[in-house]
Design an enzyme around this catalytic site. Sequence first.
Site, PDB file in Angstrom:
ATOM      1  N   GLN A   1       0.837  -1.196   0.000  1.00 26.39           N
ATOM      2  CA  GLN A   1       0.000   0.000   0.000  1.00 26.39           C
ATOM      3  C   GLN A   1       0.872   1.246   0.000  1.00 26.39           C
ATOM      4  O   GLN A   1       1.766   1.393   0.827  1.00 26.39           O
ATOM      5  CB  GLN A   1      -0.916   0.048   1.215  1.00 26.39           C
ATOM      6  CG  GLN A   1      -1.906   1.228   1.162  1.00 26.39           C
ATOM      7  CD  GLN A   1      -2.724   1.366   2.417  1.00 26.39           C
ATOM      8  OE1 GLN A   1      -2.277   1.939   3.413  1.00 26.39           O
ATOM      9  NE2 GLN A   1      -3.942   0.838   2.393  1.00 26.39           N
TER      10      GLN A   1
ATOM     11  N   TYR B   1      -6.718  11.109   3.881  1.00 23.01           N
ATOM     12  CA  TYR B   1      -5.332  11.226   3.453  1.00 23.01           C
ATOM     13  C   TYR B   1      -5.251  12.090   2.190  1.00 23.01           C
ATOM     14  O   TYR B   1      -6.250  12.600   1.704  1.00 23.01           O
ATOM     15  CB  TYR B   1      -4.738   9.835   3.227  1.00 23.01           C
ATOM     16  CG  TYR B   1      -4.725   8.966   4.462  1.00 23.01           C
ATOM     17  CD1 TYR B   1      -4.316   9.481   5.694  1.00 23.01           C
ATOM     18  CD2 TYR B   1      -5.126   7.636   4.426  1.00 23.01           C
ATOM     19  CE1 TYR B   1      -4.298   8.691   6.835  1.00 23.01           C
ATOM     20  CE2 TYR B   1      -5.112   6.832   5.565  1.00 23.01           C
ATOM     21  CZ  TYR B   1      -4.706   7.368   6.764  1.00 23.01           C
ATOM     22  OH  TYR B   1      -4.686   6.591   7.892  1.00 23.01           O
TER      23      TYR B   1
ATOM     24  N   ALA C   1      -7.750  -7.229  29.853  1.00 27.26           N
ATOM     25  CA  ALA C   1      -7.656  -8.549  29.230  1.00 27.26           C
ATOM     26  C   ALA C   1      -6.464  -8.626  28.299  1.00 27.26           C
ATOM     27  O   ALA C   1      -5.845  -9.687  28.164  1.00 27.26           O
ATOM     28  CB  ALA C   1      -8.947  -8.855  28.474  1.00 27.26           C
TER      29      ALA C   1
END
Length: 677
Positions: A104, A170, A663
């Site tokens: 990308q 972007y 967690a």
Amino acid sequence: MTAAPHYPALFSPLDIGVTRLKNRILMGSMHTGLEEAEGGFERMAEFYAERARGGVGLIITGGIFPNHEGGRGSKLSTVQEVAQHRVVTSAVHAADPDVKICMQILHMGALADTPDLVAPSAVKSRISKRVPHALDEAGIQKQLDDFENCALKAKEAGYDGVEIIGSAGYLLSAFLVEKTNQRTDAWGGPFENRMRFVLEVVRRVRAAVGDDFVLIFRIAAMDMLQDGMSWDEVVTLAKAVEAAGVTIVSTHFCWHESFVPTIATMVPRAAFAVVTGRLRKQLSIPVITSNRINMPDVAEDVLNCGDADIISMARPMLADADFARKAREGRADEINTCIACNQACLDHAFTGQEVSCLVNPRACHETVLRYEPAAVPKRIAVVGAGPAGLSFADVAAQRGHKVTLFDAGSEIGGQFNLAKRVPGKEEFYETLRYFARMIELRDVDLRLNTRVSAEMLRAGGYDQIVIATGIVPRTPDIDGIGHPKAISYVDAITGAKPVGQKVAIIGAGGIGFDVAELITHQGKSSALDIDLFAKEWGVDFANHPRGGVSGVEPVVPTNGREVVLLQRKESPVGAGLGRTTGWTHRLSLQRRGVEMMNGVTYLGLDDDGLKIAVGGAPRVLDVDTVIVCAGQTPLRGLFDELADTDVLVWLIGGAFEAAELDAKKAINQACFLAAEV
């Protein structure tokens, strides 16, 4: 390739013109933080190679910048950088020559964390620190040159293609939207001019890399932005990039400034696939859909409905590297499902940390967290079947140890059994399903409804003992806290005690927000119903106004409870919640009328109500119920009782540290320990 009896659509090959994909499963782009780490490319190589061995058809890497203006971090513009990237592509192709990997190209534009950030206009993003420099004509030509160079270098590095991201706020998407492109020259004004930069990027990249290279364009099919792109503009752009040489269009549903959640666990599965399906009808090239598709049956349904040709799953490939293989072999019940919590992945990515996964700490740590067969199998007792105990038992048994898992309760899960009851957190059921299946497969001796003592453990003949007994809710030192109006968050969540119409919640951490969500909720969970989700967050899928949201008012059902959420800290309420999901919880509760107070001093509780002071001014809150969410205390008495035993005893999870119920930390600690014993 033999036909796949399970999920035949998902595992059917796809001819995309320049090459052939072996199935329709795409590991979508996600920045890992390894791109900038020492030895990061070697670690990335193993990370992606493990997913290639796991059966995906196509991989798209995390975003790589074409130049320094594009962002702070890993870029590809030089010969030396080509050599680094070749480590990754070689590893993937060696793992499975049929797997394709594309890089990308990401230019963050006004969102770049660099003093050199550029954009079509000097319009500061709401979530950015700086005002970007408006590009002049020479600057635009430089950016075009750099995109072309980056794509060419990607081909030299052995990638099968590139993805150009034109969404999310972007650089490319900023040219497309009028509010961020205020230019009056040939690069601004009418949409034909605003999409000119995008088309020039695509044309120049295609010309540079030739016809035998995959070129993917990621489009904001519905950007969830007020005054964002209209549907006609989306279609116009998609057709134009197809004509300019794009191989595949990938649909995205994001603008980082949007006030609509698109990636959180509260979002229904495949919520946005219908938009992809609408766009697919306008194009003749394959189309990718994404967002909250986390199990193979969901992906199969999307394909069978004709809503996409390829299914992008990024976070699910963090949660389980063997997702595709398990699905193909009919073992979907063994998939470690992504629960879209974002705690170890996107929250890390957006705060500059290395990415991993709450339910799978091995993600991005494949070279350091290895589950090798145990040299000497041991008999190990694990006390507590919460997240930490389950994770330890799973990994230890996988390595060949004989594990006995005790829990005083009637079901596995610990605190996850509370989380799964909160509307919008139903995905926790999947994690418990996974652990139950692993207990069965690993031949863990599970003993529920068993409260063990130190004497029982000493007499058990175990080689090692792991104490994962978790926590008990902390009772704060407040005058009158024993009043009948006060109940614990456990009683509130389980319904063990009634909750009145006027409620004060003491403690505004994650549990406090969960409790507020639960007690103000009305009707079915919108995480399970796309239409309800659309109404609650103001999205119009049917008419697709600009951005999908312009002119649409959210309608949030509430049961009418009056709730005030209190915290001692002076910081804004909810400031400690996750970077990518905290805002959704704050906004949801605000829309339900939940009042939030910080800087609270608790003075007492009696028949008149909860007495507090804020800024030195005393107040009495006339409430029926006070729900205490004031932290936890480690439940470690059993560990202390075993201090004199000759057997090695470990303490993990909430029993080890309960400053916050975490967690992520508990599972990570358990897995690393289980890999070493």
